[in-house]
Scaffold this motif. Structure first.
Motif: not given
Lengths: 153, 220, 745
Positions: C564, C478-479, C561-562, C574, C570-571, C475, C566-567
């Protein structure tokens, strides 16, 4: 021995220890009660003995001698539905339907004693009936509808 | 407490005509007779012997075969022991209710029928000659210490109003109707039985009550 | 009329494929209609327009060749025909039909084509057509793979329309009124003056004219039945105990059979002693069968008792005896030697990860099918004819399996398909029919019902594949930047195919299903599969490969995702590069109130999996109570193109969620001494009613193709639950069943 099922008394020539389920299905040709597990894990074979729900796989022929056995065929029919059956139809509970005879018999016995059950009581009373298709949400709804019907009746 | 070997003898005499006489109760789970003998101690039972008997009694009461249905005010039967893997409440969300027999939601008898027939089918719901139910809530044994269970068992306020003789008679009566204690030593269906034999358990109860029902705290 | 255009386009593609692709089967063979099986059995006065409609003066019968396992396939098929034929429920009977090539499954083949279902390129569509052509040539009549609706949706409405137009033509001939002035309603052709000529009275005339071939399907806005709430045809019998399942069949003089076959599946029977069983009440015969023994008695229970009273000397299992060795074999398969395929290699994962790898390992065990009606069959074998009554998903394969045992010609093997008490993939297999054939063959002239005890059924279930996954990822900013998933599993397709005498060329798509086809544009995305050499025999289990891969793929994405920061919702949105899928995620986010605070000890997880062409997302809310995890609520959004029956759809989605959650919570099959250790439902519980959450379902209809919903709700359930448990407790569960790691109420 003499066995009374749905009000009809019949002489059957079976071993004392033959489970009621197999007396019903193979000797008396009453097929509503289903074989699912044979060890009271699934509830598909549920009948009423003197009005109370019992797993017919776990009670023997000898034990029901002289007692009243009621199967799903005895509580209602397509032309004269029991309130629980009506509710099961309105909510279209069944998928494969194989467990539903037992579910309905458990529910009918439960509601006869508890006409206004809480959600918690329903969860306790009905969790010993297994449904592999996962119709539980509809079983819960149908029991509430059936309870209302039975209270009105 | 004083030893009460005299009264035990009396009970033995009353029931058997003579201490040491064997007597039988109906067919057992394997079709045989259950022969129980009240072996009345010929001498006073010492505190040490009484405590040793209690220790063996406790291994029985704390065995899953017995304690699974001696549970607390949550009214949940337990599933524990070699047949079950991890300890947990009885599956299927079973709760016996304050009635301890399931009146409130689902009767225990829905699956556990009343029958003196053998328990032969593996993993089937077991049955006895007594209606299946939880023991009264005061008789809470599950997960309890030896001291706690012992204090309960000798307290008439919490043991069903029984004195020592009554406790012994309880075992004999159980054998007569093929109830839970009898089942515990011969549960069938591949289940692990309670430790020892029913005769040994009766001997221990006779000795323990003869010794005045001593509990571990009394030995300190 | 959009649908007619689609039909024309498909015909064109078939032709083009046959030429351009150089397919060996040939254009003519592909296009040639199969022989109508009803022609052989038509009585005087009966007309048939195609293999799906039969009308006589006595009434109307719709043939519903897709088997009803409990999923409501009979009602769905009838509704599609009735929609165009202008019948109401109650105006027709249904029959499952006889096994016939004409009922080949047009949708099953398309699933075999190795393209993401979101791929509608010319190449993908062409290959789907080629695979469909193969299944047509084989006459592969089958039910499974969530294919009944896709197969039937157009075909059966055409069938209804052809029947309707032919009846109108017959009415026109009789009355002299132009067809364009005729309408149909309530099983009758209506004349301009309101006179109604019933289909039944027109049937004889209709038989004398050629069926109308060019029909137009109605616009969806005109549908009376499709998309509306229906009452299933079987709901009253199923609510009154009056429906006859296969296990309920009864015939005069019928005998009852039980079997015991080496519980070490495929192991031999070295010997047995039946001396006690022979003397038991009601026992008529004790017969050898392949690797086991059958007892024939005058009552099922007596047969069960006697077969248990036999002592057996079983041979060894042809696979590792102990479970630990099964896992070792899976663990050892993540090597180039076992690489089955690299399904996706977007970007450069190795470069993107480059020392910053986030890694995790996942496991999914064998799991049993165990529908509540045990398997069995009723059979009668005579020298010139064989009848078998059984609920089965592959009727023509049943005929072949039996023919190989009894030597009958397939045309003399009459299969009477039955209502089934569930399947979940179990009734794709042949153990019950092969054993019934062996028994019946040794007792020619007798009619015998074989019933498997639950214990025998467990011992001889072919479970879901055992599988593991190893994930690596990275990651940044944040992605999710890199996602590399390797799955090692036994091939249930190969195992099952071998028993059906089928072989499939190329890599096994089910090893990758639900993982490689994630509609996420992670810049560096690799997905590889490793085929573990067969261990215990396995089979298709509701949602097949995706049942384990969905758990692996989505949970590992959730971990990244966690990582990163990020939500999770939302991720995913995205990353999503497929409009229909993104709308599914957005719908479930809105339904669940994603982002709102749930309070202490509670958590919410989302998972998205696409299987059988259906993008589906589930959000689960859990509470970490003092007695364990309670599943409070599940929100589901799924896109099937068209929801044929909203009630059945809703029931089915909920059932799929319960199936997915229940088995993820507490079910596995493990082997000891070569035998499955779980023998009944006490050890393989699934979900009970009190554990069932409230489930909120929304069906979306943005996708162009219509899809089935039998399987797709299963794969996202386990990962959504694991992700929710992580949110509530911080504990990441990477192995099913979850109760090995956490308690449930």
């Amino acid at each position: 021995m003499r066995i009374t099922v749905n009000g009809v008394t019949t002489n059957v020539d079976v071993e004392d220890e033959m489970p009621l389920l197999w007396v019903l299905r193979d000797e008396l040709k009453v097929k509503g009660p289903k074989y699912g597990c044979g060890i009271a894990q699934c509830g598909a074979c549920t009948v009423h003995v003197d009005g109370l729900a019992v797993r017919s796989c776990s009670i023997t022929a000898k034990q029901v001698e002289g007692r009243d056995v009621t199967t799903i065929e005895g509580i209602g029919s397509p032309d004269a539905l029991h309130a629980v059956q009506e509710a099961w139809i309105e909510h279209q509970v069944a998928q494969c339907g194989y467990c539903q005879s037992g579910q309905i018999m458990s529910a009918a016995s439960f509601l006869s004693m508890h006409p206004s059950p809480s959600d918690d009581q329903i969860d306790h009373a009905m969790s010993a009936n297994l449904c592999r298709c996962g119709t539980y949400p509809r079983i819960r709804e149908a029991i509430k509808t059936a309870a209302a019907k039975m209270r009105e009746a | 407490m004083k030893p009460r070997s005299i009264s035990i003898f009396a009970i033995g005499f009353l029931l058997l005509g003579a201490a040491g006489t064997a007597f039988s109760h109906g067919p057992g789970d394997d079709g045989s007779q259950i022969d129980l003998v009240v072996n009345t101690p010929e001498e006073d039972v010492t505190l040490e012997a009484g405590l040793a008997a209690w220790d063996r009694i406790y291994t029985v009461t704390s065995h899953p075969r017995c304690s699974n249905c001696h549970t607390d005010e949550r009214n949940e039967p337990m599933w524990s022991g070699p047949s079950y893997g991890k300890t947990r409440p009885h599956g299927m969300n079973i709760n016996a209710g304050d009635s301890r027999i399931g009146v409130e939601t689902i009767f225990c008898s829905t699956c556990h029928v009343q029958s003196t027939a053998p328990n032969t089918v593996r993993h089937a719901a077991p049955h006895t000659g007594h209606p299946w139910m939880l023991a009264p809530v005061e008789f809470n044994w599950f997960g309890q210490t030896s001291e706690t269970v012992c204090a309960q068992m000798r307290d008439p306020e919490r043991n069903g109003g029984r004195n020592g003789d009554d406790l012994v008679e309880h075992i004999i009566h159980d054998a007569e109707i093929k109830a839970f204690i009898t089942w515990g030593f011969n549960p069938g269906g591949g289940r692990e039985p309670a430790p020892g034999t029913m005769q040994e358990h009766l001997d221990d109860m006779v000795a323990w009550t003869a010794a005045g029902m001593p509990c571990p705290v009394d030995g300190d | 009329m959009v649908n007619v255009g689609k039909i024309a386009r498909r015909s064109f593609l078939v032709g083009s494929v046959a030429v351009a692709g150089g397919v060996a089967f040939g254009y003519y063979a592909v296009q040639k209609p199969h022989k109508n099986p009803l022609l052989a059995s038509l009585a005087d006065g009966e007309a048939t327009f195609n293999p799906w409609v039969k009308i006589s003066s006595k009434g109307i019968t719709l043939i519903t060749p897709h088997a009803d396992l409990g999923q409501g396939a009979y009602s769905m098929q009838a509704a599609l025909i009735a929609e165009e034929l202008d019948l109401e429920f109650g105006q027709f009977d249904i029959e499952p039909g006889v096994p016939a090539a004409a009922y080949y499954n047009t949708a099953l083949g398309a699933e075999l084509a190795p393209f993401r279902s979101t791929d509608e390129s010319f190449q993908a569509e062409t290959m789907r057509t080629v695979f469909s052509s193969v299944t047509k040539l084989m006459g592969a009549q089958g039910t499974g793979g969530s294919s009944s609706v896709p197969d039937s949706f157009e075909k059966l409405r055409i069938a209804g329309a052809v029947a309707r137009e032919t009846l109108k033509k017959a009415a026109s001939k009789r009355t002299g009124i132009d067809v364009s002035d005729l309408t149909t309603r309530q099983a009758a052709v209506v004349l301009p003056d309101g006179t109604m000529l019933t289909y039944a009275e027109l049937a004889a005339d209709a038989a004398k004219i050629k069926p109308v071939k060019n029909v137009e399907l109605r616009d969806p806005s005109e549908w009376r039945l499709v998309g509306k709430e229906m009452q299933r045809l079987d709901i009253i019998p199923k609510s009154t105990g009056t429906l006859t399942y296969g296990i309920d069949l009864d015939f005069e003089g019928m005998l009852y059979a039980a079997v015991k076959v080496n519980p070490r599946q495929g192991g031999e029977l070295n010997g047995y002693d039946a001396s006690t069983a022979e003397t038991m009440r009601g026992v008529q015969k004790i017969l050898p069968v392949t690797n086991g023994v059958a007892v024939i008695a005058n009552n099922t229970w007596r047969a069960f008792k006697a077969v248990d009273a036999i002592t057996y000397d079983w041979g060894d299992a042809p696979y590792p005896a102990e479970q630990a060795d099964h896992w070792k074999a899976v663990e050892a398969s993540f090597t180039d030697d076992f690489l089955d395929n690299e399904w996706r290699a977007d970007g450069d994962v190795d470069a993107a990860i480059d020392g910053n790898s986030i890694e995790a390992e996942y496991r999914a065990p064998y799991v049993a099918h165990q529908p509540l009606e045990p398997i069995g069959a009723v059979i009668k074998v005579t020298d010139d004819r064989l009848d078998i009554w059984v609920g089965h998903q592959m009727p023509r394969f049943v005929q072949q399996q039996i023919a190989a045992i009894t030597g009958h010609d397939v045309k003399d093997i009459h299969l009477h398909n039955q209502y089934m008490g569930g399947s979940f993939g179990h009734r794709l297999e042949f153990e019950n029919v092969k054993l019934a054939a062996e028994i019946g063959n040794q007792m020619r002239g007798e009619i015998i019902k074989l019933t498997f005890s639950r214990e025998e059924d467990f011992a001889h279930d072919f479970p879901r594949q055992i599988a593991m996954a190893r994930g690596r990822g990275a990651v940044s900013g944040g992605q999710v930047e890199a996602y590399d998933l390797g799955v090692a599993a036994v091939s249930s397709s190969d195992s099952q195919g071998a028993r059906a005498n089928l072989s499939r060329p190329g890599p096994d798509g089910q090893l990758a299903a639900g993982a490689w086809n994630l509609p996420y544009a992670v810049p560096n995305f690799r997905m590889r599969t490793y085929k573990v050499p067969e261990l215990a025999p396995t089979s298709s289990w509701r949602s097949v490969g995706a049942s384990s891969n969905g758990f692996f793929a989505d949970c590992f994405l959730d971990e990244l995702i966690h990582a990163a920061g990020a939500d999770p919702m939302a991720e995913r949105i995205r990353l999503c590069d497929h409009d229909v899928s993104r709308k599914v995620l957005e719908a479930v986010a809105e339904m669940s109130g994603w982002g709102t605070d749930l309070g202490e000890n509670r958590g919410r997880g989302v998972a998205f999996v696409e299987s059988f062409g259906v993008p589906i997302a589930e959000v689960i809310e859990v509470t970490n109570t003092e007695n364990g995890i309670r599943i409070d609520k599940v929100f589901v959004a799924a896109d099937v193109g068209t929801v044929v029956d909203p009630i059945n759809f809703d029931n089915h989605v909920k059932g799929g969620v319960v199936w997915g959650l229940g088995h993820a919570m507490n079910c596995e099959i493990t082997y000891a001494d070569g035998m499955a250790e779980q023998s009944n439902f006490h050890a393989h519980e699934g979900m009970r009613l009190h554990q069932c959450p409230e489930i909120v379902v929304r069906g979306l209809e943005n996708a162009e193709k219509v899809r089935g919903i039998g399987e797709p709700p299963v794969p996202p359930a386990a990962p959504a639950l694991a992700n929710a448990i992580f949110a509530a407790t911080g504990q990441r569960i990477r192995e099913m069943p979850f109760n090995k790691h956490i308690q449930f109420v």
